[in-house]
Scaffold this motif. Sequence first.
Motif, PDB file in Angstrom:
ATOM      1  N   VAL A  49       1.102  -1.395   0.044  1.00  0.00           N
ATOM      2  CA  VAL A  49      -0.061  -0.078  -0.078  1.00  0.00           C
ATOM      3  C   VAL A  49       0.918   1.243   0.048  1.00  0.00           C
ATOM      4  O   VAL A  49       1.772   1.389   0.766  1.00  0.00           O
ATOM      5  N   VAL A  50       0.754   2.128  -0.958  1.00  0.00           N
ATOM      6  CA  VAL A  50       1.470   3.370  -1.103  1.00  0.00           C
ATOM      7  C   VAL A  50       0.573   4.490  -1.011  1.00  0.00           C
ATOM      8  O   VAL A  50      -0.540   4.738  -1.740  1.00  0.00           O
ATOM      9  N   SER A  51       0.874   5.562  -0.242  1.00  0.00           N
ATOM     10  CA  SER A  51       0.022   6.742  -0.128  1.00  0.00           C
ATOM     11  C   SER A  51       0.910   7.788  -0.693  1.00  0.00           C
ATOM     12  O   SER A  51       1.987   7.812  -0.427  1.00  0.00           O
ATOM     13  N   GLY A  52       0.026   8.475  -1.608  1.00  0.00           N
ATOM     14  CA  GLY A  52       0.553   9.779  -2.355  1.00  0.00           C
ATOM     15  C   GLY A  52      -0.279  10.817  -2.103  1.00  0.00           C
ATOM     16  O   GLY A  52      -0.968  10.897  -1.349  1.00  0.00           O
ATOM     17  N   ALA A  70       1.726   1.193  -8.816  1.00  0.00           N
ATOM     18  CA  ALA A  70       0.307   0.385  -9.024  1.00  0.00           C
ATOM     19  C   ALA A  70       0.812  -0.754 -10.280  1.00  0.00           C
ATOM     20  O   ALA A  70       0.411  -1.747  -9.938  1.00  0.00           O
ATOM     21  N   ASP A  71       1.850  -0.200 -11.047  1.00  0.00           N
ATOM     22  CA  ASP A  71       2.195  -1.522 -11.841  1.00  0.00           C
ATOM     23  C   ASP A  71       2.832  -2.413 -11.238  1.00  0.00           C
ATOM     24  O   ASP A  71       3.136  -3.689 -11.952  1.00  0.00           O
ATOM     25  N   ARG A  72       3.485  -2.245 -10.069  1.00  0.00           N
ATOM     26  CA  ARG A  72       4.031  -3.242  -9.317  1.00  0.00           C
ATOM     27  C   ARG A  72       3.138  -4.102  -8.416  1.00  0.00           C
ATOM     28  O   ARG A  72       3.314  -4.532  -7.503  1.00  0.00           O
ATOM     29  N   ARG A  73       1.798  -3.583  -8.624  1.00  0.00           N
ATOM     30  CA  ARG A  73       0.697  -4.233  -7.982  1.00  0.00           C
ATOM     31  C   ARG A  73       0.343  -3.398  -6.384  1.00  0.00           C
ATOM     32  O   ARG A  73      -0.294  -4.413  -5.739  1.00  0.00           O
ATOM     33  N   ALA A  74       1.097  -2.396  -6.096  1.00  0.00           N
ATOM     34  CA  ALA A  74       0.759  -1.788  -4.941  1.00  0.00           C
ATOM     35  C   ALA A  74      -0.689  -1.340  -5.136  1.00  0.00           C
ATOM     36  O   ALA A  74      -1.172  -0.692  -6.223  1.00  0.00           O
ATOM     37  N   ARG A  75      -1.811  -1.036  -3.996  1.00  0.00           N
ATOM     38  CA  ARG A  75      -2.699  -0.382  -3.929  1.00  0.00           C
ATOM     39  C   ARG A  75      -2.404   1.005  -3.514  1.00  0.00           C
ATOM     40  O   ARG A  75      -1.340   1.314  -2.729  1.00  0.00           O
ATOM     41  N   LEU A  76      -2.978   1.933  -3.897  1.00  0.00           N
ATOM     42  CA  LEU A  76      -2.588   3.277  -3.868  1.00  0.00           C
ATOM     43  C   LEU A  76      -3.764   3.935  -3.159  1.00  0.00           C
ATOM     44  O   LEU A  76      -4.998   3.616  -3.106  1.00  0.00           O
ATOM     45  N   CYS A  77      -3.532   4.974  -2.272  1.00  0.00           N
ATOM     46  CA  CYS A  77      -4.300   5.673  -1.477  1.00  0.00           C
ATOM     47  C   CYS A  77      -3.761   7.022  -1.375  1.00  0.00           C
ATOM     48  O   CYS A  77      -2.794   7.370  -1.710  1.00  0.00           O
ATOM     49  N   VAL A  78      -4.819   8.143  -1.202  1.00  0.00           N
ATOM     50  CA  VAL A  78      -4.423   9.576  -1.153  1.00  0.00           C
ATOM     51  C   VAL A  78      -5.462   9.867   0.045  1.00  0.00           C
ATOM     52  O   VAL A  78      -6.355   9.478   0.534  1.00  0.00           O
ATOM     53  N   PRO A  79      -4.567  10.924   0.828  1.00  0.00           N
ATOM     54  CA  PRO A  79      -5.353  11.451   2.056  1.00  0.00           C
ATOM     55  C   PRO A  79      -6.591  12.120   1.806  1.00  0.00           C
ATOM     56  O   PRO A  79      -6.833  12.953   0.845  1.00  0.00           O
TER      57      PRO A  79
END
Length: 190
Positions: A49-52, A70-79
């Motif tokens: 999980v990566v927050s940007g 995301a291409d590395r299969r991480a789930r993305l989130c933002v605040p």
Amino acid sequence: MTNDLAERKAAIRREALARRDAMDEAERIDASLTVGDRVADHVTAAPAVVSGFLPIRSEIDIRPLMMRFADRRARLCVPAIVSGELQFRELLRGAPLEPQGFGTYAPGPDAAVLDPELMLVPLAAFDRRGGRIGYGRGYYDRAIARLRGKGLSPMLIGVAFACQEADSVPMDDHDVPLPLIVTEAGMIQP
């Protein structure tokens, strides 16, 4: 925070943001891509999980970097700002976004709330000791403290343009120093 400390931080923030605003748009785009390359090369293990963040005004644009994760299969989130605190909501392609104040957007309340393993932290100003100044409300410091209170230890990477560097950023007890700051000029590891 003492009034003097708050005033010093506000002055450093104003000066750094003025330098950032003075950057040519093409220079900002090129520098944003360079920062993205540096971070992607540095973070070799794929975090789950990566927050940007979605850029506001003349802020660094890390959306291409987020897509690389995301291409590395991480789930993305933002605040998202919820009751005066940050909540990291999952960012999905095509999902509606809602205004959050400060000119930014986030997924709505139906989005999944995630705990990031990697936090890409926006900076108004920074120094070589890992000190950072955000936009003055302490959202990220409190969010990091909450995650740590849950026993989590997200990797923290500050991202900004080199022109936002200050000689020294005053730190309060609650301010969280960053172990890594990445600009187009290089990486700073205090």
